[in-house]
Structure formats: C-alpha cells, structure tokens
Design an enzyme around this catalytic site. Structure first.
Site, mmCIF file in Angstrom:
data_model
loop_
_atom_site.group_PDB
_atom_site.id
_atom_site.type_symbol
_atom_site.label_atom_id
_atom_site.label_comp_id
_atom_site.label_asym_id
_atom_site.label_seq_id
_atom_site.Cartn_x
_atom_site.Cartn_y
_atom_site.Cartn_z
ATOM 1 N N GLY A 14 0.829 -1.215 0.000
ATOM 2 C CA GLY A 14 0.000 0.000 0.000
ATOM 3 C C GLY A 14 0.857 1.256 0.000
ATOM 4 N N ALA A 17 3.022 2.777 -5.183
ATOM 5 C CA ALA A 17 2.767 1.837 -6.280
ATOM 6 C C ALA A 17 1.470 1.065 -6.059
ATOM 7 C CB ALA A 17 3.941 0.865 -6.423
ATOM 8 N N ILE A 49 8.076 3.330 1.907
ATOM 9 C CA ILE A 49 9.389 3.988 1.793
ATOM 10 C C ILE A 49 9.267 5.493 2.088
ATOM 11 C CG2 ILE A 49 9.358 4.468 -0.695
ATOM 12 C CD1 ILE A 49 12.315 3.242 -0.565
ATOM 13 N N VAL A 51 9.191 8.258 0.347
ATOM 14 C CA VAL A 51 9.768 9.324 -0.481
ATOM 15 C C VAL A 51 9.204 9.165 -1.897
ATOM 16 C CG1 VAL A 51 11.941 9.881 0.686
ATOM 17 C CG2 VAL A 51 11.806 7.869 -0.790
ATOM 18 N N ALA A 54 8.542 14.078 -6.536
ATOM 19 C CA ALA A 54 8.557 14.825 -7.791
ATOM 20 C C ALA A 54 8.104 13.902 -8.918
ATOM 21 C CB ALA A 54 9.960 15.342 -8.074
ATOM 22 N N LYS A 82 5.451 21.814 -11.113
ATOM 23 C CA LYS A 82 6.851 21.571 -11.505
ATOM 24 C C LYS A 82 7.001 21.798 -13.011
ATOM 25 C CE LYS A 82 10.206 17.806 -11.955
ATOM 26 N NZ LYS A 82 10.487 16.380 -11.768
ATOM 27 N N VAL A 189 1.944 -10.293 5.071
ATOM 28 C CA VAL A 189 1.970 -11.597 4.392
ATOM 29 C C VAL A 189 3.171 -12.378 4.902
ATOM 30 C CG1 VAL A 189 2.231 -12.757 2.156
ATOM 31 C CG2 VAL A 189 0.905 -10.628 2.311
ATOM 32 N N THR A 348 11.714 9.430 -12.167
ATOM 33 C CA THR A 348 11.092 8.536 -13.142
ATOM 34 C C THR A 348 10.335 7.352 -12.526
ATOM 35 O OG1 THR A 348 13.183 7.362 -13.335
ATOM 36 C CG2 THR A 348 12.755 9.080 -14.948
ATOM 37 N N ILE A 350 7.739 7.075 -10.390
ATOM 38 C CA ILE A 350 6.266 7.146 -10.442
ATOM 39 C C ILE A 350 5.797 7.007 -11.892
ATOM 40 C CG2 ILE A 350 4.300 8.721 -10.084
ATOM 41 C CD1 ILE A 350 5.707 9.549 -7.435
HETATM 42 C C1 LIG Z 1 15.618 8.217 -2.113
HETATM 43 C C2 LIG Z 1 14.472 8.045 -3.032
HETATM 44 C C3 LIG Z 1 13.870 9.169 -3.617
HETATM 45 C C4 LIG Z 1 12.821 9.009 -4.522
HETATM 46 N N1 LIG Z 1 12.278 10.101 -5.144
HETATM 47 C C5 LIG Z 1 11.364 9.914 -6.111
HETATM 48 C C6 LIG Z 1 10.820 11.015 -6.831
HETATM 49 O O1 LIG Z 1 11.130 12.186 -6.571
HETATM 50 N N2 LIG Z 1 9.926 10.765 -7.810
HETATM 51 C C7 LIG Z 1 9.532 9.496 -8.120
HETATM 52 O O2 LIG Z 1 8.763 9.313 -9.060
HETATM 53 N N3 LIG Z 1 9.958 8.452 -7.393
HETATM 54 C C8 LIG Z 1 10.875 8.632 -6.423
HETATM 55 N N4 LIG Z 1 11.323 7.559 -5.716
HETATM 56 C C9 LIG Z 1 10.712 6.264 -5.901
HETATM 57 C C10 LIG Z 1 9.421 6.197 -5.130
HETATM 58 O O3 LIG Z 1 9.638 6.453 -3.777
HETATM 59 C C11 LIG Z 1 8.812 4.805 -5.278
HETATM 60 O O4 LIG Z 1 8.794 4.437 -6.615
HETATM 61 C C12 LIG Z 1 7.410 4.803 -4.823
HETATM 62 O O5 LIG Z 1 7.304 5.326 -3.556
HETATM 63 C C13 LIG Z 1 6.841 3.421 -4.871
HETATM 64 O O6 LIG Z 1 7.265 2.669 -3.821
HETATM 65 P P1 LIG Z 1 6.540 1.282 -3.617
HETATM 66 O O7 LIG Z 1 5.096 1.531 -3.414
HETATM 67 O O8 LIG Z 1 6.980 0.395 -4.708
HETATM 68 O O9 LIG Z 1 7.216 0.717 -2.289
HETATM 69 P P2 LIG Z 1 6.952 1.064 -0.746
HETATM 70 O O10 LIG Z 1 6.605 2.488 -0.521
HETATM 71 O O11 LIG Z 1 8.137 0.525 -0.013
HETATM 72 O O12 LIG Z 1 5.678 0.217 -0.372
HETATM 73 C C14 LIG Z 1 5.738 -1.171 -0.162
HETATM 74 C C15 LIG Z 1 4.435 -1.634 0.441
HETATM 75 O O13 LIG Z 1 4.452 -3.046 0.551
HETATM 76 C C16 LIG Z 1 4.041 -3.415 1.838
HETATM 77 N N5 LIG Z 1 4.626 -4.706 2.167
HETATM 78 C C17 LIG Z 1 5.908 -5.114 2.035
HETATM 79 N N6 LIG Z 1 6.035 -6.384 2.467
HETATM 80 C C18 LIG Z 1 4.809 -6.780 2.865
HETATM 81 C C19 LIG Z 1 4.289 -7.975 3.426
HETATM 82 N N7 LIG Z 1 5.072 -9.012 3.700
HETATM 83 N N8 LIG Z 1 2.982 -8.021 3.726
HETATM 84 C C20 LIG Z 1 2.157 -6.971 3.489
HETATM 85 N N9 LIG Z 1 2.590 -5.825 2.963
HETATM 86 C C21 LIG Z 1 3.903 -5.723 2.660
HETATM 87 C C22 LIG Z 1 4.536 -2.287 2.727
HETATM 88 O O14 LIG Z 1 3.883 -2.255 3.963
HETATM 89 C C23 LIG Z 1 4.169 -1.106 1.842
HETATM 90 O O15 LIG Z 1 2.806 -0.794 1.996
HETATM 91 C C24 LIG Z 1 12.351 7.712 -4.799
HETATM 92 C C25 LIG Z 1 12.913 6.592 -4.172
HETATM 93 C C26 LIG Z 1 13.980 6.752 -3.323
HETATM 94 C C27 LIG Z 1 14.589 5.529 -2.683
#
Ligand SMILES: Cc1cc2nc3c(=O)[nH]c(=O)nc-3n(C[C@H](O)[C@H](O)[C@H](O)COP(=O)(O)OP(=O)(O)OC[C@H]3O[C@@H](n4cnc5c(N)ncnc54)[C@H](O)[C@@H]3O)c2cc1C
Length: 505
Positions: A14, A17, A49, A51, A54, A82, A189, A348, A350
């Site tokens: 959640g 992504a 995570i 963050v 942008a 932006k 999970v 990139t 998002i």
């Molecule tokens: C330093 C940094 C800066 C960034 N800046 C940008 C930016 O400016 N612009 C941009 O487009 N992108 C940026 N990104 C990328 C962006 O943060 C991610 O692409 C975006 O937040 C998507 O993350 P996610 O949802 O894939 O992962 P996460 O936010 O890590 O979410 C993972 C989810 O999975 C769940 N989960 C994991 N394991 C389990 C389990 N076993 N059971 C149940 N749930 C579980 C977690 O609880 C969480 O809800 C940046 C990334 C980094 C590292």
C-alpha cells in the site's frame, strides 16, 4: 483447462505503487460488464518507503483519466507545480542549467527550432538555447499557470508536472480506491502458496492466519519484492556499474520565502542533492555513492546544503539501481520498487508505475496467462527501463567535473552501447535517437546535452538555406515571445492560492 476471466486481483503493498495500481484496476478494467474484485494488502508493521515527491507530466493524464478532482488533489497532497529541474554544479561547479518540460519555439518552415538556433548562433556566442524554452523562462520568474490548450499559442508550448507529499498522495488514492470498491486488508503476508501444477501463486496468508486467494497478483511490496523476487526467484540485474549511487538521506525543511515551480538538483562531492518545494515544507535529500563517501559525511553534506532549517532528523534509505530480469512472471506482475529502481534523478519511478499499470490494463490476461502477453509486457518495460537508464547515466557521464574521485569515476565509466551511439549522434549531427517513444522526448535530450555542454558539430543542412536576416528576425521573435508570455503569468504561489481559494500570505 479452459481459460476464464481473471476476476480476483490481489495487490500486495500500500505504498505509492500499490494504490496507484489498485485504483485504475478497479475503475478502468471490467470483466463481462462487471468490475474486477481488487483486494489490497498492506502492512502497518513494515510501512512504506515514504519518499517520491517529484513527478513527470504524464501524472496529469493519470489523474485526469481516473477523474481525480484537480483542486481536491492540490489541497489534499499539498502539491505544487513543476516546470522542470534546475541542475546546479553538474557540468562544473558554479554552472547551472534547466531541463524544462516542453518545446523550444516553433519551426521555421521545414526547419526545427534547434537547427535554426545552431545555424544562427555566432561562434563566440554565449547565449543559451534555454532562452527559447517557455518552461525555463516561466520557472526563472517563479511564475505558473497551466499551458494554453491551443498548441499554436506560445503559451501552449510547455508542459508541467507536480511535486506532492507521497504519503498524502497514497492516502488520497486510497480514499478514491475504497470508494471504487477496492477492499483494503491490513496485515503482513508471511506465506505465499503456489499451485503445484504450474507454480502460479494461488494465495497469500497473513501473520494472523487469514488467507487471500487471487487469479492475478500485483507485487507492489517495494524493495522486498515479496512475490516476484522472494517467491518466484526472478533475479535482479544490478546496474551499479553505470549508476553508482546506492543510498539517500531524506529530510524535510521549512518553506522558503519564494515558492519555486521546479525541482533543484545540485551535484555534490559524491552524488547530488534534491530540493522539492511543497506547499507546507521543502523535501530534501542527498543521493550518494557509498564507495566514494561515508554515510555520516553524506548526511553532513546534506544538512550543510539546506537553504532553510531542517524539520526532522535525516532518514537513510539504501537501494541498488537496476531492474528485475522479468517484471511479469506467471501470474505475478511487479510494479514499483519491486520491479526495479533507477535512482531518483529525473523523478522517473512514479512514471514507471503509471506505465506499468497502463500496460497491465492494456494487456490484461485471462486465466490462461498467455506467455506472449507477459513477453510483450516485459519487452515494453525493459525498453523503457533501458531508455531511462541511458538518460540518467548521461547526466553523470558528460560531466566536466574532475574535482573528486566520484566525478572522475563517472566521467571515465563505461556506458551502454545505446548511450554511446546517442552521444556520437548528437555530437556529430544534433540529432537524437528515440529508443522508447514513451520515455523522454527529443526536447529533453537536447536540454540535457546542451546543459552539459555537448554542442553538435553540425546541424540539419536545411537550415543553411535560410538567409541570415530571416534567421535573425525569427530568433528575435522567438525570444521576445517567450519573455512576453512568461511575464503575463501569475506568481506560482498566487496561482496555487487562487486554485485553493485561500488568501495569499
Ligand atoms: C531516495 C528516493 C527518492 C525518490 N524520489 C522519487 C521522486 O522524486 N519521484 C519518483 O517518481 N519516485 C521517487 N522515488 C521512488 C518512489 O519512492 C517509489 O517508486 C514509490 O514510492 C513506490 O514505492 P513502492 O510503493 O513500490 O514501495 P513502498 O513504498 O516501499 O511500499 C511497499 C508496500 O508493501 C508493503 N509490504 C511489504 N512487504 C509486505 C508484506 N510481507 N505483507 C504486506 N505488505 C507488505 C509495505 O507495507 C508497503 O505498503 C524515490 C525513491 C527513493 C529511494
């Protein structure tokens, strides 16, 4: 076994992504006239995570397609506008350039603006091609209004994206997704069940014993890559040799007097620092390569580089740049950080989520999960990842900095053949190779090449037929139009207040 419709979709995660995937799957995809049954599992224990603030211009189409109210979006996510990214100290210390979203002026007959500019420029000219970019000129003045919908208007020649609070955006999407029928399950999970016959995922079990079955699983579990990596064992292609940064410190700071309509990226001793202005604070971070700087030194450099007081202690995030060998495997599609990460430069990630979800909806399978669908999805995602990788590597590779071991490493590092060709092509002819039509456009590549000081040796020969006085008059007109149009727009902060109906402070 006969194929039937895929009805039950389970999204694991959640974060940005997960919610960006769940909402369109629930809203835009139907099976036999009914919507999909979408369940999203997220773990409060693990968290997100947090963050990713942008974005790139296609976020607007994503929001619009889902019918998100623009003012509600602005209010709830504390978003700002932006127009591009200001790059400081990348070419060399003290140098700045701007990657603005949009074009650089109309063509002159059959000849594009860039060729006209190259032809018109005198050998000792120090003027910048950026002066023909509407987005850049508007950003320089801290102004903003959306572009004119008439593409022939000079005020139609630019584009824009948003900065927003990633946590608030996910919460906003969650609200919309739950209204659209997505079931949210909170839990962690701990087990994944595979069908013995074909190794497809059949269900996940949570730590409290609840079991959730599905036809299709979308792995949005972030860097853990619970399904695609840990369960299905799809490997990760490590791109650290070309993208050496592997850590980031993130810290919010107080708002500044001016609300700038752009991201700033400042090159530092072993990486770079971001500055992303939101309505209520500034998001900052230091992206660094741990082979070249210790994490405490990187943290210190970040804090020294803030232009307003920090509002919290910096938070460390580690990552490895690269991508999964396959992002669609059996009945699992990885979207978000589980599929790969190319570092935050040029924002990139998002965008890759938007395209990942869009392609899943377009290539949506039935229960036979035809391997060709997965192959096509993987082909398109791979092409996009590689095209974006090349664009990001270019920032490092063309640096003229040699003041630290990190920058000397970047200038000397080997690069992909596709990028080597791109650099040769541009340097020799001013032309750009578009390997992926869904990634950065020609105008973005030109901004970057020119900003980094790679001026082509030749231009489109058609420009040579243009009489100098005609070119001079065209150049004068382009610049005058850009300046007058930029001057006509309101202040960025004032525009946001007007949208929100709040008084300007
Ligand atoms: C330093 C940094 C800066 C960034 N800046 C940008 C930016 O400016 N612009 C941009 O487009 N992108 C940026 N990104 C990328 C962006 O943060 C991610 O692409 C975006 O937040 C998507 O993350 P996610 O949802 O894939 O992962 P996460 O936010 O890590 O979410 C993972 C989810 O999975 C769940 N989960 C994991 N394991 C389990 C389990 N076993 N059971 C149940 N749930 C579980 C977690 O609880 C969480 O809800 C940046 C990334 C980094 C590292």
């Amino acid at each position: 076994m006969t194929a039937g419709p895929v009805r039950k979709v389970v999204v694991i995660g959640g974060g940005t992504a997960g919610w960006m995937a769940a909402l369109p799957l629930a809203k835009l995809r139907t099976v036999g006239g009914a919507g999909l049954e979408v369940t999203l599992v997220e773990s409060a224990e693990i968290g997100t995570i947090g963050v990713g603030e942008a974005t790139l211009p296609p976020i607007r189409a994503y929001n619009a397609t889902l019918g998100l109210d623009p003012v509600e979006f602005l209010r709830k996510t504390r978003a700002t506008f932006k127009l591009g990214i200001e790059f400081c100290d990348w070419r060399r210390p003290g140098h700045r350039f701007f990657h603005g979203f949009g074009d650089f002026g109309p063509p002159l007959g059959q000849v594009d603006a860039f060729s006209c500019w190259l032809r018109h420029r005198a050998p000792d000219d120090t003027s910048s091609y950026e002066d023909w970019s509407m987005a850049t000129e508007v950003a320089r003045r801290n102004r903003f209004a959306p572009p004119d919908s008439d593409p022939r208007s000079p005020l139609g020649a630019y584009s824009y994206a948003f900065h927003f609070d990633a946590g608030l955006y996910a919460a906003f999407l969650r609200e919309q997704a739950e209204q659209a029928g997505v079931t949210r399950v909170e839990g962690t999970v701990t087990e994944v069940a595979l069908r013995p016959a074909d190794g497809f995922v059949s269900a996940v079990t949570l730590s409290d014993g609840r079991r959730i079955e599905g036809d299709l699983f979308v792995d949005c579990s972030g860097q853990r890559a619970l399904l695609i990596g840990q369960t299905l064992r799809v490997g990760y292609e490590d791109w650290s040799a070309q993208l050496p940064c592997n850590g980031a410190w993130a810290v919010p700071s107080e708002s500044a007097a001016q609300l700038t309509p752009f991201t700033r990226s400042t090159a530092r001793s072993a990486g770079w620092q971001w500055r992303i202005p939101l309505q209520h604070r500034i998001g900052n971070g230091m992206v660094f390569a741990s082979d070249f700087i210790g994490k405490e030194a990187a943290r210190e450099e970040l804090l020294q580089g803030l232009d307003t007081p920090a509002l919290a202690d910096p938070r460390l995030i580690n990552f490895t740049t690269g991508r999964r060998h396959r992002v669609w495997e059996r009945n699992v599609v990885a979207i978000g950080l589980s599929s790969g990460f190319l570092e935050p430069l040029e924002s990139t990630a998002i965008q890759l989520i938007i395209d990942g979800v869009g392609r899943l909806i377009e290539l949506f399978p039935d229960t036979s999960f035809a391997p060709a669908l997965a192959a096509e999805y993987n082909r398109r995602m791979h092409r996009q990842y590689e095209s974006i990788r090349d664009f990001i590597v270019l920032h490092y590779k063309l640096t003229q900095r040699d003041d630290t071991p990190f920058w000397r490493h970047c200038a000397a590092m080997p690069i992909p053949d596709t990028l080597a060709h791109q650099i040769d092509l541009f340097r020799s002819s001013g032309r750009v190779a578009i390997y992926d039509p869904e990634s950065f456009r020609e105008s973005s590549w030109i901004s970057l090449f020119m900003g980094l000081g790679a001026v082509p040796a030749h231009h489109d020969p058609q420009a040579d037929a243009l009489p100098p006085n005609v070119l001079a008059e065209y150049a004068r007109r382009v610049r005058a139009t850009v300046v007058a149009s930029a001057d006509s727009l309101p202040e960025h902060a004032a525009y946001i207040h007007r949208q929100l109906g709040t008084p300007a402070t």
